[in-house]
Write a protein that holds these residues in place. Structure first.
Motif, PDB file in Angstrom:
ATOM      1  N   THR A  48      22.463 -10.279  -0.657  1.00  0.00           N
ATOM      2  CA  THR A  48      23.551 -10.577   0.256  1.00  0.00           C
ATOM      3  C   THR A  48      23.603 -11.987   0.664  1.00  0.00           C
ATOM      4  O   THR A  48      24.495 -12.496   1.757  1.00  0.00           O
ATOM      5  CB  THR A  48      23.240  -9.841   1.635  1.00  0.00           C
ATOM      6  N   HIS A  49      23.030 -12.902   0.173  1.00  0.00           N
ATOM      7  CA  HIS A  49      23.177 -14.370   0.565  1.00  0.00           C
ATOM      8  C   HIS A  49      24.539 -14.960   0.068  1.00  0.00           C
ATOM      9  O   HIS A  49      25.071 -14.308  -0.692  1.00  0.00           O
ATOM     10  CB  HIS A  49      21.916 -15.170  -0.146  1.00  0.00           C
ATOM     11  N   ARG A  50      24.905 -15.766   1.002  1.00  0.00           N
ATOM     12  CA  ARG A  50      26.139 -16.441   0.472  1.00  0.00           C
ATOM     13  C   ARG A  50      25.453 -17.507  -0.754  1.00  0.00           C
ATOM     14  O   ARG A  50      24.422 -17.946  -0.626  1.00  0.00           O
ATOM     15  CB  ARG A  50      26.696 -17.514   1.585  1.00  0.00           C
ATOM     16  N   ILE A  51      26.557 -17.613  -1.606  1.00  0.00           N
ATOM     17  CA  ILE A  51      26.180 -18.322  -2.750  1.00  0.00           C
ATOM     18  C   ILE A  51      27.252 -19.412  -3.133  1.00  0.00           C
ATOM     19  O   ILE A  51      28.456 -18.979  -3.045  1.00  0.00           O
ATOM     20  CB  ILE A  51      25.999 -17.482  -4.236  1.00  0.00           C
ATOM     21  N   LEU A  52      26.844 -20.649  -3.550  1.00  0.00           N
ATOM     22  CA  LEU A  52      27.805 -21.527  -3.816  1.00  0.00           C
ATOM     23  C   LEU A  52      27.555 -22.059  -5.319  1.00  0.00           C
ATOM     24  O   LEU A  52      26.439 -21.842  -5.838  1.00  0.00           O
ATOM     25  CB  LEU A  52      27.643 -22.749  -2.991  1.00  0.00           C
ATOM     26  N   ASP A  53      28.580 -22.196  -6.132  1.00  0.00           N
ATOM     27  CA  ASP A  53      28.368 -22.630  -7.518  1.00  0.00           C
ATOM     28  C   ASP A  53      28.696 -23.951  -7.743  1.00  0.00           C
ATOM     29  O   ASP A  53      30.131 -24.418  -7.440  1.00  0.00           O
ATOM     30  CB  ASP A  53      29.254 -21.633  -8.409  1.00  0.00           C
ATOM     31  N   THR A  54      27.991 -24.815  -8.305  1.00  0.00           N
ATOM     32  CA  THR A  54      28.303 -26.215  -8.295  1.00  0.00           C
ATOM     33  C   THR A  54      29.088 -26.683  -9.412  1.00  0.00           C
ATOM     34  O   THR A  54      29.966 -27.377  -9.685  1.00  0.00           O
ATOM     35  CB  THR A  54      26.950 -27.181  -8.807  1.00  0.00           C
ATOM     36  N   MET A  55      29.124 -25.340 -10.496  1.00  0.00           N
ATOM     37  CA  MET A  55      30.230 -25.238 -11.567  1.00  0.00           C
ATOM     38  C   MET A  55      31.560 -25.400 -11.018  1.00  0.00           C
ATOM     39  O   MET A  55      32.543 -26.039 -11.369  1.00  0.00           O
ATOM     40  CB  MET A  55      29.791 -24.420 -12.728  1.00  0.00           C
ATOM     41  N   MET A  56      31.698 -24.549 -10.070  1.00  0.00           N
ATOM     42  CA  MET A  56      33.141 -24.209  -9.497  1.00  0.00           C
ATOM     43  C   MET A  56      33.593 -25.487  -8.637  1.00  0.00           C
ATOM     44  O   MET A  56      34.881 -26.032  -8.663  1.00  0.00           O
ATOM     45  CB  MET A  56      33.163 -23.187  -8.481  1.00  0.00           C
ATOM     46  N   ILE A  57      32.544 -26.050  -7.937  1.00  0.00           N
ATOM     47  CA  ILE A  57      32.682 -27.363  -7.140  1.00  0.00           C
ATOM     48  C   ILE A  57      33.265 -28.438  -8.149  1.00  0.00           C
ATOM     49  O   ILE A  57      34.062 -29.265  -7.601  1.00  0.00           O
ATOM     50  CB  ILE A  57      31.542 -27.628  -6.375  1.00  0.00           C
ATOM     51  N   ALA A  58      32.313 -28.734  -9.290  1.00  0.00           N
ATOM     52  CA  ALA A  58      32.802 -29.513 -10.330  1.00  0.00           C
ATOM     53  C   ALA A  58      34.070 -29.226 -10.828  1.00  0.00           C
ATOM     54  O   ALA A  58      34.850 -30.582 -10.896  1.00  0.00           O
ATOM     55  CB  ALA A  58      31.911 -29.506 -11.532  1.00  0.00           C
ATOM     56  N   ARG A  59      34.497 -28.283 -11.031  1.00  0.00           N
ATOM     57  CA  ARG A  59      35.930 -28.054 -11.443  1.00  0.00           C
ATOM     58  C   ARG A  59      37.319 -28.452 -10.437  1.00  0.00           C
ATOM     59  O   ARG A  59      38.031 -28.942 -10.947  1.00  0.00           O
ATOM     60  CB  ARG A  59      36.312 -26.541 -11.849  1.00  0.00           C
ATOM     61  N   TRP A  60      36.969 -28.048  -9.293  1.00  0.00           N
ATOM     62  CA  TRP A  60      37.511 -28.899  -8.297  1.00  0.00           C
ATOM     63  C   TRP A  60      37.612 -30.241  -8.022  1.00  0.00           C
ATOM     64  O   TRP A  60      38.478 -30.984  -8.189  1.00  0.00           O
ATOM     65  CB  TRP A  60      37.161 -28.082  -6.965  1.00  0.00           C
ATOM     66  N   LEU A  61      36.303 -30.706  -7.985  1.00  0.00           N
ATOM     67  CA  LEU A  61      36.328 -32.378  -7.932  1.00  0.00           C
ATOM     68  C   LEU A  61      36.682 -33.065  -9.141  1.00  0.00           C
ATOM     69  O   LEU A  61      37.031 -34.181  -8.776  1.00  0.00           O
ATOM     70  CB  LEU A  61      34.848 -32.508  -7.364  1.00  0.00           C
ATOM     71  N   LYS A  62      36.437 -32.601 -10.075  1.00  0.00           N
ATOM     72  CA  LYS A  62      36.544 -33.220 -11.227  1.00  0.00           C
ATOM     73  C   LYS A  62      37.459 -32.532 -12.326  1.00  0.00           C
ATOM     74  O   LYS A  62      36.877 -31.852 -13.537  1.00  0.00           O
ATOM     75  CB  LYS A  62      35.069 -33.480 -12.010  1.00  0.00           C
ATOM     76  N   PRO A  63      38.481 -32.297 -11.910  1.00  0.00           N
ATOM     77  CA  PRO A  63      39.597 -31.383 -12.804  1.00  0.00           C
ATOM     78  C   PRO A  63      39.764 -32.021 -14.309  1.00  0.00           C
ATOM     79  O   PRO A  63      40.163 -31.057 -15.059  1.00  0.00           O
ATOM     80  CB  PRO A  63      40.817 -31.441 -11.874  1.00  0.00           C
ATOM     81  N   SER A  64      39.306 -33.097 -14.345  1.00  0.00           N
ATOM     82  CA  SER A  64      39.972 -33.630 -15.982  1.00  0.00           C
ATOM     83  C   SER A  64      38.528 -33.774 -16.556  1.00  0.00           C
ATOM     84  O   SER A  64      38.928 -34.123 -17.927  1.00  0.00           O
ATOM     85  CB  SER A  64      40.505 -35.037 -15.797  1.00  0.00           C
TER      86      SER A  64
END
Length: 243
Positions: free
Chosen positions: A168-184
């Motif tokens: 039930t923990h909140r989870i963040l995915d650094t892959m998803m964050i990378a796709r947002w911050l580094k779209p190219s």
């Protein structure tokens, strides 16, 4: 490969020896209405809304990684090891590592990939011991992993198998964050994003080392997000939902 060290809370050893209130220990016995109510209260606690408004530089997170016997949690593959790093903001405050005994043979290709041998797992703690020590280490923290689908599937399978509960923990995915911050960037595997961020690779496919490198990646992304006025977990979720 050195004999792995294990750090972290002895909460579950205390539970089994009677050092924890019976209301908690009862969760791991036969299910009842009272126990189910207690599990739901745990779930609500993990999803408490106030954490959404906490500044990211004060947010407690646990960056983690698992090594497993394969890639299919629902088809017999099992966890081999847990590695985790606890942070408050961008400051590391603790770490955790343990092997576990999967009770199934360790495939040769997994030994070649991870360095984990059958002999090592034969001497390792049972899954329930390693899992519960990891969950006690995680506590109320927000969990972070790179490519969370794999790790979340194995955690859920192990939690259900041992304790009949779901994560039930909140989870963040650094892959998803990378796709947002580094779209190219193009490719978003851990090796690629570490290279792009100029983070040295220490030892890949070792749960604690991968967790440490992912923690370094999270620290770098915290720095980049500050420039985008992303101040809280709620801000980050808003950006990722709209991405």
């Amino acid at each position: 490969m050195k004999e792995p060290a294990k750090t972290g809370s002895g909460f579950w050893r205390s539970l089994r020896s009677g050092g924890v209130p019976s209301a908690i220990a009862s969760v791991f016995g036969a299910p009842s209405a009272q126990q189910m109510a207690f599990i739901r209260s745990l779930s609500r606690e993990q999803r408490r809304t106030e954490v959404l408004h906490l500044p990211l530089n004060r947010l407690e997170t646990v960056v983690f990684d698992l090594e497993t016997t394969g890639f299919h949690a629902q088809h017999g593959d099992e966890i081999l090891s847990f590695g985790a790093v606890k942070l408050v903001g961008d400051e590391q405050v603790d770490e955790f590592y343990t092997l576990v005994n999967p009770k199934i043979p360790v495939p040769n290709n997994i030994t070649e990939l991870t360095g984990i041998t059958q002999a090592m797992t034969d001497q390792a703690p049972a899954l329930i011991d390693g899992l519960h020590d990891f969950m006690a280490f995680a506590g109320r923290s927000v969990l972070i992993a790179h490519g969370t689908g794999h790790d979340k599937a194995f955690l859920n399978a192990a939690l259900w198998k041992t304790s009949k509960i779901q994560l039930t923990h909140r989870i963040l995915d650094t892959m998803m964050i990378a796709r947002w911050l580094k779209p190219s960037l193009g490719s978003y595997g851990l090796d690629e994003v570490l290279e792009e961020a100029n983070i040295p690779v220490t030892m890949r496919h070792h749960a604690l080392e991968d967790a440490k490198m992912t923690a370094s990646l999270w620290k770098e992304y915290l720095r980049l997000m500050r420039h985008k006025q992303v101040e809280t977990l709620e801000d980050l979720y808003a950006y990722l939902c709209n991405f």
